[in-house]
Design a protein around this motif. Structure first.
Motif, short mmCIF file in Angstrom:
data_model
loop_
_atom_site.label_atom_id
_atom_site.label_comp_id
_atom_site.label_asym_id
_atom_site.label_seq_id
_atom_site.Cartn_x
_atom_site.Cartn_y
_atom_site.Cartn_z
N ASP A 101 0.84 -1.20 0.00
CA ASP A 101 0.00 0.00 0.00
C ASP A 101 0.87 1.25 0.00
O ASP A 101 0.61 2.21 -0.75
N VAL A 102 1.90 1.25 0.86
CA VAL A 102 2.80 2.40 0.93
C VAL A 102 3.52 2.59 -0.40
O VAL A 102 3.64 3.73 -0.90
N GLU A 103 4.00 1.51 -0.99
CA GLU A 103 4.75 1.62 -2.24
C GLU A 103 3.91 2.26 -3.34
O GLU A 103 4.35 3.18 -4.02
N VAL A 104 2.69 1.76 -3.51
CA VAL A 104 1.83 2.29 -4.57
C VAL A 104 1.46 3.75 -4.30
O VAL A 104 1.51 4.60 -5.19
N ASP B 199 11.61 17.96 -1.00
CA ASP B 199 10.83 19.20 -0.97
C ASP B 199 9.34 18.97 -1.21
O ASP B 199 8.55 19.90 -1.11
N ALA B 200 8.95 17.74 -1.52
CA ALA B 200 7.55 17.43 -1.80
C ALA B 200 6.74 17.44 -0.50
O ALA B 200 7.29 17.26 0.60
N PRO B 201 5.42 17.63 -0.59
CA PRO B 201 4.58 17.54 0.61
C PRO B 201 4.72 16.18 1.28
O PRO B 201 4.86 15.16 0.61
N LEU B 202 4.69 16.19 2.60
CA LEU B 202 4.86 14.95 3.36
C LEU B 202 3.72 13.97 3.09
O LEU B 202 2.56 14.38 2.93
N PRO B 203 4.02 12.68 3.06
CA PRO B 203 2.94 11.69 2.96
C PRO B 203 2.14 11.66 4.26
O PRO B 203 2.67 12.03 5.32
N PRO B 204 0.89 11.18 4.21
CA PRO B 204 0.04 11.25 5.40
C PRO B 204 0.30 10.17 6.45
O PRO B 204 -0.25 10.25 7.55
N TRP B 205 1.12 9.17 6.15
CA TRP B 205 1.37 8.12 7.12
C TRP B 205 2.61 8.46 7.94
O TRP B 205 3.47 9.22 7.51
N PRO B 206 2.76 7.88 9.13
CA PRO B 206 3.88 8.24 10.01
C PRO B 206 5.17 7.54 9.60
O PRO B 206 5.16 6.51 8.92
N TRP C 224 14.98 16.05 13.93
CA TRP C 224 15.12 16.46 12.53
C TRP C 224 13.80 16.99 12.01
O TRP C 224 12.73 16.63 12.51
N ARG C 225 13.89 17.85 11.03
CA ARG C 225 12.70 18.35 10.36
C ARG C 225 12.29 17.30 9.33
O ARG C 225 13.05 16.99 8.42
N PRO C 226 11.08 16.74 9.44
CA PRO C 226 10.70 15.65 8.54
C PRO C 226 10.66 16.08 7.08
O PRO C 226 10.21 17.18 6.75
N PRO D 229 7.72 10.06 6.14
CA PRO D 229 8.41 11.24 6.66
C PRO D 229 9.66 10.80 7.44
O PRO D 229 9.63 9.81 8.17
N GLY D 230 10.76 11.51 7.25
CA GLY D 230 11.98 11.12 7.95
C GLY D 230 13.09 12.14 7.75
O GLY D 230 12.87 13.24 7.26
N ASP D 231 14.29 11.74 8.12
CA ASP D 231 15.47 12.61 8.06
C ASP D 231 16.04 12.60 6.65
O ASP D 231 16.45 11.55 6.13
N ALA D 232 16.11 13.77 6.02
CA ALA D 232 16.66 13.86 4.67
C ALA D 232 18.09 13.33 4.60
O ALA D 232 18.51 12.75 3.58
N HIS D 233 18.85 13.50 5.67
CA HIS D 233 20.23 13.00 5.69
C HIS D 233 20.29 11.49 5.48
O HIS D 233 21.28 10.97 4.95
N TYR D 234 19.26 10.78 5.92
CA TYR D 234 19.27 9.32 5.81
C TYR D 234 19.27 8.88 4.35
O TYR D 234 20.01 7.97 3.96
#
Length: 264
Positions: free
Chosen positions: A33-36, A93-100, A143-145, A175-180
């Motif tokens: 589901d996440v992938e799609v 830079d895209a809007p964050l996905p709605p899942w954690p 971190w800023r997600p 959402p997560g750390d861009a550095h990762y």
């Protein structure tokens, strides 16, 4: 007649290729589901979804070749690596996905558990684990997600010449750390970090020490999973070599620390 090629197979999932169609079989429907959903949201090229009938997801092939592979020297151009950095920046830079996604406390708990397992089972020398854990802790800060791929291995980025043609395997997007993402992309290829960051943009707030910390952290986290699923993290240039290089004041084969500092 087209043959069936097993691209990758382990206890969690398998990917088969038949001609230009990839069949991903995953018993965890949430991952698919996440992938799609992620591929439908991101502003960079991804494989086309042909059809879906759980537990199978059919994807079309993306053109081009892998940017590189862990443990091998990449033949891709500097411009291709920079293009990969630019694509990653568009994603972040895209809007964050709605899942954690995983927060810093969850990552820290995973690090604790994996280090305990590595030591209890004598998988790695205690000094190698302790030294890399010390480096890894630099990444464990607020971190800023950003919208991250979550498993941005160099082999998941495809290029044709100097252009990115597709990014595959989005099941860990969150959402997560861009550095990762930046660290995962350059793991084992530290000499390419300057090119990636040139494409990512000089205006970005990127901390090189945090990227280096994620090199240690990711390597410590994945060794048990790799070993239990038939992969060898001790292969030349792979995760165990990355951990050794970190303690030498380098960042991987080819003079990593000097290459990293060269982008400052």
């Amino acid at each position: 007649m087209e043959e069936v090629e097993v691209v990758v197979a382990h206890r969690e999932r398998a990917t088969l290729r038949v001609g230009e169609v990839f069949l991903k079989v995953d018993a965890d429907r949430a991952r698919t589901d996440v992938e799609v959903e992620a591929m439908g949201r991101v502003p960079i090229p991804t494989p086309p979804v042909l059809w879906r009938k759980p537990p199978v997801l059919a994807l079309g092939a993306v053109p081009g070749v892998e940017l590189g592979r862990l443990g091998e020297v990449s033949g891709a151009s500097a411009a291709a690596w920079a293009a990969a950095g630019a694509a990653v920046r568009r994603l972040h830079d895209a809007p964050l996905p709605p899942w954690p996604g995983l927060g810093v406390d969850a990552v820290a708990a995973r690090l604790d558990g994996e280090c305990e397992w590595l030591l209890a089972n004598d998988v790695l020398p205690a000094g190698l684990v302790a030294g890399n854990r010390r480096i890894a802790e630099v990444a464990l800060r607020p971190w800023r997600p950003a919208f991250i791929h979550g498993d941005l291995q160099v082999a998941h980025v495809f290029v044709d010449g100097d252009e990115v043609t597709g990014v595959i395997d989005w099941s860990e997007a969150a959402p997560g750390d861009a550095h990762y993402d930046l660290a995962t992309l350059t793991l084992g290829h530290p000499e390419r970090l300057g090119e990636v960051l040139a494409g990512y943009g000089a205006d970005a707030d990127i901390d090189l020490d945090v990227i280096r910390a994620w090199w240690s952290l990711r390597s410590l986290l994945v060794i048990r999973w790799l070993a239990e699923n038939g992969f060898d993290p001790a292969s030349p240039g792979c995760e165990v070599d990355v951990l050794r290089s970190q303690l030498k004041g380098e960042s991987g084969p080819g003079g990593g620390e000097q290459a990293v500092r060269g982008v400052e």
